[in-house]
Every structure is written in structure tokens, then in C-alpha cells.
Design an enzyme around this catalytic site. Structure first.
Site, PDB file in Angstrom:
ATOM      1  N   HIS A 189      18.247  57.330 -30.152  1.00  0.00           N
ATOM      2  CA  HIS A 189      17.749  55.959 -30.039  1.00  0.00           C
ATOM      3  C   HIS A 189      16.284  55.986 -29.631  1.00  0.00           C
ATOM      4  O   HIS A 189      15.931  56.564 -28.602  1.00  0.00           O
ATOM      5  CB  HIS A 189      18.592  55.170 -29.036  1.00  0.00           C
ATOM      6  CG  HIS A 189      19.984  54.902 -29.549  1.00  0.00           C
ATOM      7  ND1 HIS A 189      21.102  55.003 -28.757  1.00  0.00           N
ATOM      8  CD2 HIS A 189      20.414  54.556 -30.789  1.00  0.00           C
ATOM      9  CE1 HIS A 189      22.177  54.719 -29.499  1.00  0.00           C
ATOM     10  NE2 HIS A 189      21.792  54.449 -30.724  1.00  0.00           N
ATOM     11  N   GLU A 210      14.743  55.271 -26.055  1.00  0.00           N
ATOM     12  CA  GLU A 210      15.266  56.007 -24.904  1.00  0.00           C
ATOM     13  C   GLU A 210      14.412  57.247 -24.653  1.00  0.00           C
ATOM     14  O   GLU A 210      14.835  58.390 -24.828  1.00  0.00           O
ATOM     15  CB  GLU A 210      16.748  56.328 -25.153  1.00  0.00           C
ATOM     16  CG  GLU A 210      17.577  55.051 -25.263  1.00  0.00           C
ATOM     17  CD  GLU A 210      18.971  55.240 -25.869  1.00  0.00           C
ATOM     18  OE1 GLU A 210      19.418  56.375 -26.061  1.00  0.00           O
ATOM     19  OE2 GLU A 210      19.606  54.197 -26.165  1.00  0.00           O
ATOM     20  N   ARG A 268      15.125  50.558 -31.532  1.00  0.00           N
ATOM     21  CA  ARG A 268      16.267  51.439 -31.253  1.00  0.00           C
ATOM     22  C   ARG A 268      16.664  52.310 -32.460  1.00  0.00           C
ATOM     23  O   ARG A 268      17.020  53.470 -32.316  1.00  0.00           O
ATOM     24  CB  ARG A 268      17.457  50.548 -30.863  1.00  0.00           C
ATOM     25  CG  ARG A 268      18.816  51.236 -30.784  1.00  0.00           C
ATOM     26  CD  ARG A 268      19.880  50.216 -30.370  1.00  0.00           C
ATOM     27  NE  ARG A 268      21.243  50.695 -30.568  1.00  0.00           N
ATOM     28  CZ  ARG A 268      21.977  51.283 -29.625  1.00  0.00           C
ATOM     29  NH1 ARG A 268      21.469  51.493 -28.435  1.00  0.00           N
ATOM     30  NH2 ARG A 268      23.207  51.665 -29.867  1.00  0.00           N
ATOM     31  N   HIS A 314      21.269  60.361 -24.209  1.00  0.00           N
ATOM     32  CA  HIS A 314      20.810  58.977 -24.337  1.00  0.00           C
ATOM     33  C   HIS A 314      20.328  58.465 -22.985  1.00  0.00           C
ATOM     34  O   HIS A 314      20.377  59.160 -21.984  1.00  0.00           O
ATOM     35  CB  HIS A 314      21.963  58.089 -24.818  1.00  0.00           C
ATOM     36  CG  HIS A 314      22.384  58.329 -26.228  1.00  0.00           C
ATOM     37  ND1 HIS A 314      22.153  57.433 -27.242  1.00  0.00           N
ATOM     38  CD2 HIS A 314      23.031  59.372 -26.810  1.00  0.00           C
ATOM     39  CE1 HIS A 314      22.635  57.899 -28.376  1.00  0.00           C
ATOM     40  NE2 HIS A 314      23.176  59.080 -28.144  1.00  0.00           N
ATOM     41  N   GLU A 373      24.274  59.540 -20.567  1.00  0.00           N
ATOM     42  CA  GLU A 373      23.323  58.445 -20.387  1.00  0.00           C
ATOM     43  C   GLU A 373      22.529  58.775 -19.131  1.00  0.00           C
ATOM     44  O   GLU A 373      23.078  58.829 -18.037  1.00  0.00           O
ATOM     45  CB  GLU A 373      24.047  57.103 -20.179  1.00  0.00           C
ATOM     46  CG  GLU A 373      24.935  56.665 -21.335  1.00  0.00           C
ATOM     47  CD  GLU A 373      24.162  56.042 -22.491  1.00  0.00           C
ATOM     48  OE1 GLU A 373      22.924  55.879 -22.383  1.00  0.00           O
ATOM     49  OE2 GLU A 373      24.805  55.739 -23.507  1.00  0.00           O
TER      50      GLU A 373
HETATM   51  O1  0X9 Z   1      26.060  52.624 -27.527  1.00  0.00           O
HETATM   52  C1  0X9 Z   1      25.649  53.775 -27.705  1.00  0.00           C
HETATM   53  O2  0X9 Z   1      25.399  54.240 -28.810  1.00  0.00           O
HETATM   54  C2  0X9 Z   1      25.451  54.682 -26.484  1.00  0.00           C
HETATM   55  N1  0X9 Z   1      24.824  53.937 -25.451  1.00  0.00           N
HETATM   56  S1  0X9 Z   1      23.245  53.521 -25.585  1.00  0.00           S
HETATM   57  O3  0X9 Z   1      22.929  52.598 -24.514  1.00  0.00           O
HETATM   58  N2  0X9 Z   1      22.347  54.816 -25.348  1.00  0.00           N
HETATM   59  O4  0X9 Z   1      23.006  53.006 -26.877  1.00  0.00           O
HETATM   60  C3  0X9 Z   1      26.780  55.179 -25.983  1.00  0.00           C
HETATM   61  C4  0X9 Z   1      27.655  55.853 -26.984  1.00  0.00           C
HETATM   62  C5  0X9 Z   1      28.868  56.479 -26.380  1.00  0.00           C
HETATM   63  N3  0X9 Z   1      29.956  56.469 -27.303  1.00  0.00           N
HETATM   64  C6  0X9 Z   1      30.852  57.455 -27.452  1.00  0.00           C
HETATM   65  N4  0X9 Z   1      30.775  58.558 -26.778  1.00  0.00           N
HETATM   66  N5  0X9 Z   1      31.780  57.251 -28.337  1.00  0.00           N
HETATM   67 ZN    ZN Z   2      21.282  55.628 -26.898  1.00  0.00          ZN
END
Ligand code: 0X9
Ligand code: ZN
Ligand code: ZN
Length: 477
Positions: A208, A211, A266, A336, A411
């Protein structure tokens, strides 16, 4: 959000006649273009003056429903959760609101009795505070490379080349593929050459675009690998049997776009609908229950899943490489921000993966190490339950589905105080704690699935042998 200066030009020139107006417009653009060359794109950049980020906690299902409606109909940028369906009673919501809607939004919240607080008073100010960047660096030098700053892509490209040249005994720079805008994506293989087939720890950063601390982390981690491979006890033992594969910046087009044009972008930069909207969310584009939940089919959405699974050149490149080497990958990690979490599969359903308990054990140990290091902990658990929303088509779930045993989505910092604009003075502590966490995970995987696995198996046989003998004697005596 508005493109800067347009309004200003207008306000300035309406007072003058049209001849004069033309002249002023010309002068304005000359000044502006000069400014662009000297200071880096100020008139083409999206500005966020007066935009705010609110933290809202809906108390009831009605509140949540109402917020969802707003999120669907107003030009709001959901930071957490990143889809309207993820808004639930009792769960923190972070929304970036354009200056034009800030007052209206607050009025509505008051009217409906939904409690909120201001997380970020002025988004532009928070961005500017982060843009202190040493601009007159001509060529990147490894000795002076500042890992506690965010770097624009051209510097990261230079850096990658230098890492390769300076550490060619340990590091190989490899070509992963091409972005939509035809830029090369590279990855590093880090590890000592070996006769035996080595196992792989795969880490990627920069899915993303906004980030930034994720991208800073991969650079930091590579630096750690090349500079501490002797002094760090874990690395010294691990690098003989394991190769790290590291993609420092995956979504390069998006990352560049956040530097030149829109800091809070993003997705990637592929155009859709004749260029009326841009970008696929690369973490919704993988072939894991693609676009069935927590993703959007609308190309203007921040969670647009793309026209089909792996439609994007970036996704194809990464998935292609991982497919080819998956039998050797023990560990897949995607970095992320933000939220301070260690997310385990799955994001597309409430079930956990078959190795969940083991993966939790490893994450808990990583947390213990982080606590020792920085007195800091990340929330660990199955993705949907920890982050509070579903997603499909993520690389973490996909990696699990193709059989990679340990797949984690990190994260990084923070919890929302600065969100994507994590101040540069937090790059170091963030990278240090996450390096500690990852090395602890890698050590576990190494000790239990590599050299000792033979020993463990022998132990089982010896055990069985002794048991049989004991049984024999018990029966016969
Ligand atoms: O939503 C996302 O893609 C990720 N969070 S972010 O705030 N960086 O965009 C989290 C993805 C986590 N999903 C799985 N592990 N399935
Ligand atoms: Zn992300
Ligand atoms: Zn620079």
C-alpha cells in the site's frame, strides 16, 4: 482535498480584465513550474489543508449503520476499517474527512449523539512535518544512507544497486517483474551460498503506497542482515540454511505517486473506465476467494479488487515467483501499517488456518521479545477478528491457501495518532522492535523445521524403541 492553487488563481484573476488575466495566468504558471523544479511539485500536489482525521466510536448498531451510510455517500477516506461494512458498534473508526465536510460531519455526529474526537487536527500539517528530507543528496552512499528517513523511489533504486555491489558475497539482486507503468520491481536474496537446497523466508513491503514505514522497514531489515550477519547470534546460524527473499517496494508506481502527487494514495496506478478512475488495491487482487467479501468492484474505491484475480502485473509477478518456489518457502511475511498487529489467516472467513495454534505460539514469543526490547506489544490473532473487518484476495490468505505454513501480515506503528504519517523519529524504534519480532519467529521456524527436525525424528524412534523394551519387560516379569 482539492488540487492546490486552482482556486487561488481564480480568486486572484477575477478582479482583472481578460488581457491582464491571461498575462497573470502565464506568470502564475511560470512561477509554479519554476517552483516545481526547485521545490518538487508543489502546484501539482493534492493538498489536505484543513482536512481532519476523526476517531469515532459508534455506540449502537444504529450509529454504525448511519456511519456506513455516510461513508458510502460522502467523499470520506476510511482509514480504519477501510471498508464501510467493517464499521461496527463499539469498534474504533478512523475517518479522513476533506475540509469541505469537516463541519457538516461534526454537526451530524453531535446530532446523532455519536461520540468522536479529533485524531489529526490538520492532515496537511501532519504530512508537512514528515517531509523533512535531505534533498541535495546527489548520489546515494551506503555509509551515509539514513535509515531513519523516508526515501523517494529514485534513492531506493540507487540504494538497492549499492547494496548489491557492496555485499555481493551475501546478497543477490533479482528482477521480479514490471509495474503497470513499466518500472522494474526488484527483490533481494540474502544468504550464504550452499550446496544444499535452502529454505526461504519471504518478506515484502510497500503493498500500500501510503504506508511509508513499511518501505522504511524493508530497507532497515536488509541493512540488519548485511551488517549483523556475524554479530547477531540468530542470523549467524540461520543464514547458512535459510535465504531471505525481500521485496523492498512492491507497489512502486503507487509509492512514487504518494511522493509526487497524492500523499494518501493506497493502490497501484492502473487506469479504468477510460481513465475516470485509477488503481487496484493489490492486497485485494490475489486468488484467495477473490472479491467475495471486504472488497469493492468499483474502481474508485480504495479497496477495488481489480477486473479479475491477479489482473495486475505486480500481482502476477509476485504470485508467479512465489508459486515457483513455494515448496521451499517456510515463512511468508507482508508488512503494512498501521495498527500494531500481527494478523494470521484468515481475512475472508472467521475460521482459522490448520496451523493456527502453532502460529499463535510463534507470534506470542515474538511479542515477548518485543516487550523486552521496547516494552511494546502488537495485537496478534486471526485477521478478521483482530482488525475487525473481512477482506478477500489478500496475499497473506493466498500464501496460506497455496500451502505456506507460516503466513503473517504485520501492521506496524502506530495506533492512529499519526496514522500513515508516522513521524520519522519513530522509524528507528518501529524497525528495531519489528526486526526483533521477526528474528524471533525466524529462529523458531529454523530450530524446529530445519536442523533439529532430523534430531526430533530420531528422538521419536528412540522413544518408541525404549517403550517397546519396557513393555516387553513389564509383560514378562
Ligand atoms: O486491509 C488490508 O489490506 C490490511 N490492512 S491495511 O490497513 N494495511 O490496509 C490488512 C490485511 C490483512 N488481511 C489478511 N491477513 N487476510
Ligand atoms: Zn496496507
Ligand atoms: Zn533525496
Amino acid at each position: 482535498m482539492q488540487i492546490t492553487n486552482r482556486g487561488l488563481v481564480k480568486a486572484f484573476i477575477t478582479q482583472h480584465n481578460s488581457n491582464y488575466r491571461k498575462k497573470m495566468k502565464l506568470i502564475f504558471w511560470i512561477v509554479c513550474l519554476l517552483g516545481t523544479f526547485l521545490y518538487g511539485g508543489s502546484c501539482l500536489k493534492v493538498q489536505y489543508n484543513g482536512d481532519q482525521v476523526l476517531q469515532i466510536i459508534p455506540q449502537t448498531a444504529k450509529h454504525a449503520e448511519y456511519l456506513q451510510e455516510l461513508a458510502n455517500n460522502w467523499p470520506l477516506d476510511l482509514w480504519r476499517p477501510n471498508i464501510p461494512e467493517g464499521i461496527q458498534a463499539g469498534r474504533e473508526v478512523h475517518i479522513h474527512i476533506p475540509s469541505s465536510h469537516v463541519n457538516e460531519m461534526k454537526n451530524v455526529l453531535l446530532q446523532y449523539d455519536i461520540p468522536y474526537s479529533v485524531l489529526i487536527e490538520d492532515v496537511q500539517q501532519s504530512i508537512d512535518m514528515n517531509m523533512v528530507h535531505n534533498k541535495n543528496m546527489k548520489a546515494v552512499s551506503l555509509n551515509t544512507y539514513d535509515y531513519t528517513q523516508y526515501h523517494p523511489m529514485h534513492e531506493i533504486y540507487d540504494w538497492m544497486e549499492q547494496i548489491k555491489e557492496n555485499h555481493n558475497d551475501l546478497v543477490t539482486k533479482l528482477y521480479l517483474g514490471e509495474t503497470y507503468e513499466k518500472r522494474p520491481i526488484y527483490y533481494f536474496r540474502v544468504g550464504w551460498p550452499s550446496e544444499k537446497k535452502k529454505k526461504i523466508m519471504f518478506i515484502d513491503c510497500g503493498f500500500h503506497a501510503r504506508e511509508w514505514v513499511s518501505v522504511a522497514f524493508c530497507q532497515w531489515f536488509v541493512k540488519e542482515l548485511v551488517s549483523s550477519h556475524k554479530s547477531d547470534a540468530i542470523l549467524a546460524k540461520v543464514l547458512k540454511e535459510v535465504d531471505f527473499y525481500i521485496v523492498p517496494v512492491f507497489n512502486i508506481d503507487g509509492y512514487i505517486y504518494t511522493w509526487t502527487t497524492e500523499r494518501l494514495w493506497r493502490k497501484n496506478r492502473a487506469p479504468f473506465n477510460n481513465g475516470t478512475c485509477y488503481g487496484v488495491d493489490l492486497n485485494r487482487n490475489f486468488d484467495a476467494q477473490w472479491c467475495t467479501i471486504g472488497a469493492s468492484k468499483n474502481c474508485s474505491s480504495n479497496t477495488f479488487c481489480g477486473p479479475s484475480a491477479a489482473s495486475e502485473p505486480e500481482t502476477k509477478a509476485l504470485a508467479g515467483l512465489i508459486e515457483r518456489i513455494k515448496s521451499d518457502i517456510l515463512f511468508y511475511l507482508t508488512i503494512h501499517s498501521y495498527g500494531k498487529m500481527i494478523l494470521l489467516p484468515y481475512g475472508y472467513k472467521d475460521e482459522v488456518s490448520k496451523d493456527h495454534d502453532l502460529m499463535m505460539k510463534v507470534a506470542t514469543k515474538a511479542n515477548e521479545q518485543m516487550k523486552v526490547k521496547n516494552n511494546n506489544e502488537y495485537a496478534a490473532g486471526a485477521s478478521a477478528s483482530v482488525i475487525g473487518y473481512y477482506d478477500s484476495g489478500s496475499s497473506g490468505d493466498w500464501a496460506t491457501d497455496i500451502g505456506i505454513k507460516f503466513s503473517y501480515t504485520f501492521e506496524l506503528r502506530d495506533n492512529g495518532t499519526h496514522g500513515f504519517q508516522l513521524p520519522q523519529d519513530q522509524i528507528k524504534p518501529t524497525c528495531e522492535e519489528v526486526t526483533t519480532a521477526i528474528l524471533s519467529m525466524v529462529e523458531y521456524v529454523h530450530d524446529n523445521y530445519l536442523e533439529n527436525s532430523g534430531v526430533a525424528l530420531t528422538a521419536v524412534w528412540i522413544n518408541m524403541f525404549i517403550s517397546v523394551i519396557c513393555l516387553y519387560y513389564t509383560i514378562n516379569l
